[in-house]
Design an enzyme around this catalytic site. Structure first.
Site, PDB file in Angstrom:
ATOM      1  CG  HIS A  50      -2.086  -0.766   1.549  1.00 50.43           C
ATOM      2  ND1 HIS A  50      -3.255  -0.527   0.339  1.00 50.43           N
ATOM      3  CD2 HIS A  50      -2.544  -1.651   2.123  1.00 50.43           C
ATOM      4  CE1 HIS A  50      -4.501  -1.337   0.724  1.00 50.43           C
ATOM      5  NE2 HIS A  50      -3.871  -1.941   0.791  1.00 50.43           N
ATOM      6  CE  LYS A  80      28.699 -20.122   8.416  1.00 48.10           C
ATOM      7  NZ  LYS A  80      28.501 -21.638   9.449  1.00 48.10           N
TER       8      LYS A  80
END
Length: 144
Positions: free
Chosen positions: A72, A142
């Site tokens: 929106h 990671k």
């Protein structure tokens, strides 16, 4: 599960083999979705493909996850936010991805090949290939 697969295969843009859509999955915008091979979407997921959704091969989407291709705006202050214009932006999940339980993938996102999204993460930007991301908003934890 077979009935859900057959319906999806007939209503979507494309659907590979060995696709399991578990019970309680809500799919919106089937006609703009593409799903590859060896994909599992587990219970209680909400998948909105209205803005365009491509899910690659070897993908697991754990339970209670959401993929949104709409959003929106809030620019027109003369009307409530919920009545402002909607936006649409596609989502691309490349190959070999694990989406953990309770994740939120927002519109405009690409998740690169061989990546993991930790449970509960909110992904609002591109995830590089070979990454583990987590958190709100999701950040690289990671490289793999």
């Amino acid at each position: 599960m077979l009935i859900r697969f057959v319906i999806f295969k007939n209503l979507s843009l494309s659907c590979g083999d060995n696709v399991s859509i578990h019970e309680g999955v809500f799919l919106k915008g089937l006609n703009t979705m593409e799903i590859g091979t060896n994909v599992s979407i587990h219970s209680m997921c909400y998948i909105d493909g209205t803005g365009g959704l491509k899910i690659g091969d070897n993908i697991s989407i754990a339970h209670s996850s959401t993929i949104m291709t709409t959003g929106h705006t809030y620019d027109d202050i003369s009307i409530p936010i919920k009545y402002n214009n909607a936006t649409m932006d596609s989502v691309l999940l490349e190959d070999d991805i694990w989406i953990g339980a309770g994740c939120r993938i927002l519109s405009g996102v690409t998740i690169g090949t061989r990546s993991i999204v930790a449970a509960g993460a909110v992904v609002n930007k591109v995830v590089e290939s070979n990454s583990i991301v987590g958190g709100i908003p999701a950040k690289i934890i990671k490289k793999i």
